[in-house]
Design a protein around this motif. Structure first.
Motif, PDB file in Angstrom:
ATOM      1  N   VAL A   1       0.842  -1.173   0.000  1.00  0.00           N
ATOM      2  CA  VAL A   1       0.000   0.000   0.000  1.00  0.00           C
ATOM      3  C   VAL A   1       0.892   1.242   0.000  1.00  0.00           C
ATOM      4  N   GLN A   2       0.438   2.270  -0.707  1.00  0.00           N
ATOM      5  CA  GLN A   2       1.148   3.550  -0.719  1.00  0.00           C
ATOM      6  C   GLN A   2       0.189   4.663  -0.333  1.00  0.00           C
ATOM      7  N   LEU A   3       0.676   5.589   0.470  1.00  0.00           N
ATOM      8  CA  LEU A   3      -0.105   6.730   0.898  1.00  0.00           C
ATOM      9  C   LEU A   3       0.654   7.997   0.513  1.00  0.00           C
ATOM     10  N   GLN A   4      -0.065   8.997   0.035  1.00  0.00           N
ATOM     11  CA  GLN A   4       0.555  10.238  -0.401  1.00  0.00           C
ATOM     12  C   GLN A   4      -0.274  11.424   0.075  1.00  0.00           C
ATOM     13  N   GLU A   5       0.354  12.281   0.894  1.00  0.00           N
ATOM     14  CA  GLU A   5      -0.310  13.477   1.367  1.00  0.00           C
ATOM     15  C   GLU A   5      -0.211  14.585   0.326  1.00  0.00           C
ATOM     16  N   SER A   6      -1.224  15.416   0.262  1.00  0.00           N
ATOM     17  CA  SER A   6      -1.188  16.584  -0.613  1.00  0.00           C
ATOM     18  C   SER A   6      -1.965  17.715   0.041  1.00  0.00           C
ATOM     19  N   GLY A   7      -1.563  18.927  -0.306  1.00  0.00           N
ATOM     20  CA  GLY A   7      -2.212  20.104   0.248  1.00  0.00           C
ATOM     21  C   GLY A   7      -1.252  21.257   0.289  1.00  0.00           C
ATOM     22  N   PRO A   8      -1.652  22.368   0.898  1.00  0.00           N
ATOM     23  CA  PRO A   8      -0.797  23.552   0.930  1.00  0.00           C
ATOM     24  C   PRO A   8       0.343  23.384   1.911  1.00  0.00           C
ATOM     25  N   SER A   9       1.466  23.995   1.597  1.00  0.00           N
ATOM     26  CA  SER A   9       2.609  23.968   2.509  1.00  0.00           C
ATOM     27  C   SER A   9       2.621  25.200   3.411  1.00  0.00           C
ATOM     28  N   LEU A  10       1.788  26.180   3.070  1.00  0.00           N
ATOM     29  CA  LEU A  10       1.727  27.415   3.853  1.00  0.00           C
ATOM     30  C   LEU A  10       0.269  27.796   4.072  1.00  0.00           C
ATOM     31  N   VAL A  11      -0.074  28.029   5.318  1.00  0.00           N
ATOM     32  CA  VAL A  11      -1.427  28.423   5.689  1.00  0.00           C
ATOM     33  C   VAL A  11      -1.329  29.644   6.601  1.00  0.00           C
ATOM     34  N   LYS A  12      -2.255  30.554   6.450  1.00  0.00           N
ATOM     35  CA  LYS A  12      -2.253  31.739   7.301  1.00  0.00           C
ATOM     36  C   LYS A  12      -2.971  31.454   8.619  1.00  0.00           C
ATOM     37  N   THR A  16      -8.295  27.552   7.681  1.00  0.00           N
ATOM     38  CA  THR A  16      -8.482  26.117   7.803  1.00  0.00           C
ATOM     39  C   THR A  16      -7.494  25.371   6.915  1.00  0.00           C
ATOM     40  N   LEU A  17      -6.764  24.469   7.531  1.00  0.00           N
ATOM     41  CA  LEU A  17      -5.831  23.616   6.790  1.00  0.00           C
ATOM     42  C   LEU A  17      -6.597  22.412   6.266  1.00  0.00           C
ATOM     43  N   SER A  18      -6.429  22.132   4.984  1.00  0.00           N
ATOM     44  CA  SER A  18      -7.067  20.970   4.386  1.00  0.00           C
ATOM     45  C   SER A  18      -6.017  20.114   3.692  1.00  0.00           C
ATOM     46  N   LEU A  19      -5.890  18.883   4.107  1.00  0.00           N
ATOM     47  CA  LEU A  19      -4.928  17.944   3.529  1.00  0.00           C
ATOM     48  C   LEU A  19      -5.665  16.694   3.046  1.00  0.00           C
ATOM     49  N   THR A  20      -5.170  16.140   1.971  1.00  0.00           N
ATOM     50  CA  THR A  20      -5.747  14.923   1.406  1.00  0.00           C
ATOM     51  C   THR A  20      -4.704  13.823   1.368  1.00  0.00           C
ATOM     52  N   CYS A  21      -5.130  12.625   1.681  1.00  0.00           N
ATOM     53  CA  CYS A  21      -4.275  11.449   1.564  1.00  0.00           C
ATOM     54  C   CYS A  21      -4.847  10.554   0.468  1.00  0.00           C
ATOM     55  N   THR A  22      -4.046  10.333  -0.555  1.00  0.00           N
ATOM     56  CA  THR A  22      -4.448   9.452  -1.642  1.00  0.00           C
ATOM     57  C   THR A  22      -3.803   8.094  -1.425  1.00  0.00           C
ATOM     58  N   VAL A  23      -4.623   7.058  -1.432  1.00  0.00           N
ATOM     59  CA  VAL A  23      -4.167   5.704  -1.137  1.00  0.00           C
ATOM     60  C   VAL A  23      -4.179   4.874  -2.409  1.00  0.00           C
ATOM     61  N   SER A  24      -3.111   4.128  -2.624  1.00  0.00           N
ATOM     62  CA  SER A  24      -3.052   3.195  -3.745  1.00  0.00           C
ATOM     63  C   SER A  24      -2.570   1.849  -3.226  1.00  0.00           C
ATOM     64  N   GLY A  25      -2.996   0.808  -3.906  1.00  0.00           N
ATOM     65  CA  GLY A  25      -2.575  -0.532  -3.519  1.00  0.00           C
ATOM     66  C   GLY A  25      -3.466  -1.188  -2.490  1.00  0.00           C
ATOM     67  N   ALA A  26      -4.450  -0.466  -2.004  1.00  0.00           N
ATOM     68  CA  ALA A  26      -5.405  -1.014  -1.038  1.00  0.00           C
ATOM     69  C   ALA A  26      -6.614  -0.098  -1.002  1.00  0.00           C
ATOM     70  N   SER A  27      -7.750  -0.668  -0.680  1.00  0.00           N
ATOM     71  CA  SER A  27      -8.960   0.137  -0.567  1.00  0.00           C
ATOM     72  C   SER A  27      -9.131   0.641   0.856  1.00  0.00           C
ATOM     73  N   ILE A  28      -9.577   1.892   0.989  1.00  0.00           N
ATOM     74  CA  ILE A  28      -9.788   2.436   2.325  1.00  0.00           C
ATOM     75  C   ILE A  28     -11.038   1.837   2.981  1.00  0.00           C
ATOM     76  N   THR A  29     -11.745   0.996   2.275  1.00  0.00           N
ATOM     77  CA  THR A  29     -12.910   0.322   2.865  1.00  0.00           C
ATOM     78  C   THR A  29     -12.593  -1.109   3.281  1.00  0.00           C
ATOM     79  N   THR A  30     -11.341  -1.493   3.148  1.00  0.00           N
ATOM     80  CA  THR A  30     -10.951  -2.860   3.504  1.00  0.00           C
ATOM     81  C   THR A  30     -11.007  -3.074   5.012  1.00  0.00           C
TER      82      THR A  30
END
Length: 121
Positions: A1-12, A16-30
């Protein structure tokens, strides 16, 4: 399984900070995995923030619960962290991670590489 975070590197501050984790190689419903958000401020230890489990149930750290929301998009195999009213104390490396438990960062089995977030004007 691989996980990858994405989102802004700078927030004022106050935003509100919003980050997303994209998962590959496995389902998040497993069954029976939990999908965690963990952060590590500079010079400090890892802090577990919250998680969403395979069925969509969410868990939050009591200290962050009032500012944290975790959700998921099963069609994209992603889960998302929102942290409101950020301050400079929220600056950290943010990680998404998979594990069979919640609440203990070191028990997560699979980790993303982390994303550095700075809070500044």
């Amino acid at each position: 399984v691989q996980l990858q975070e994405s989102g802004p590197s700078l927030v004022k501050p106050s935003q509100t900070l919003s980050l997303t984790c994209t998962v590959s190689g496995a389902s998040i419903t497993t069954n029976y995995y939990n999908w965690n958000w963990i952060r590590q401020p500079p010079g400090k230890g890892r802090e577990w923030m919250g998680a969403i489990n395979y069925s969509g149930i969410t868990y939050y750290s009591p200290s962050l619960k009032s500012r944290t929301s975790i959700s998921r998009d099963t069609s994209k195999n992603q889960f998302t962290l929102q942290l409101s009213s950020v301050t400079p104390e929220d600056a950290a490396v943010y990680y998404c991670a998979r594990g069979l438990t919640v609440g203990v960062p070191d028990e997560a089995d699979d980790w993303g590489q982390g994303i550095q977030v700075t809070v500044s004007e």
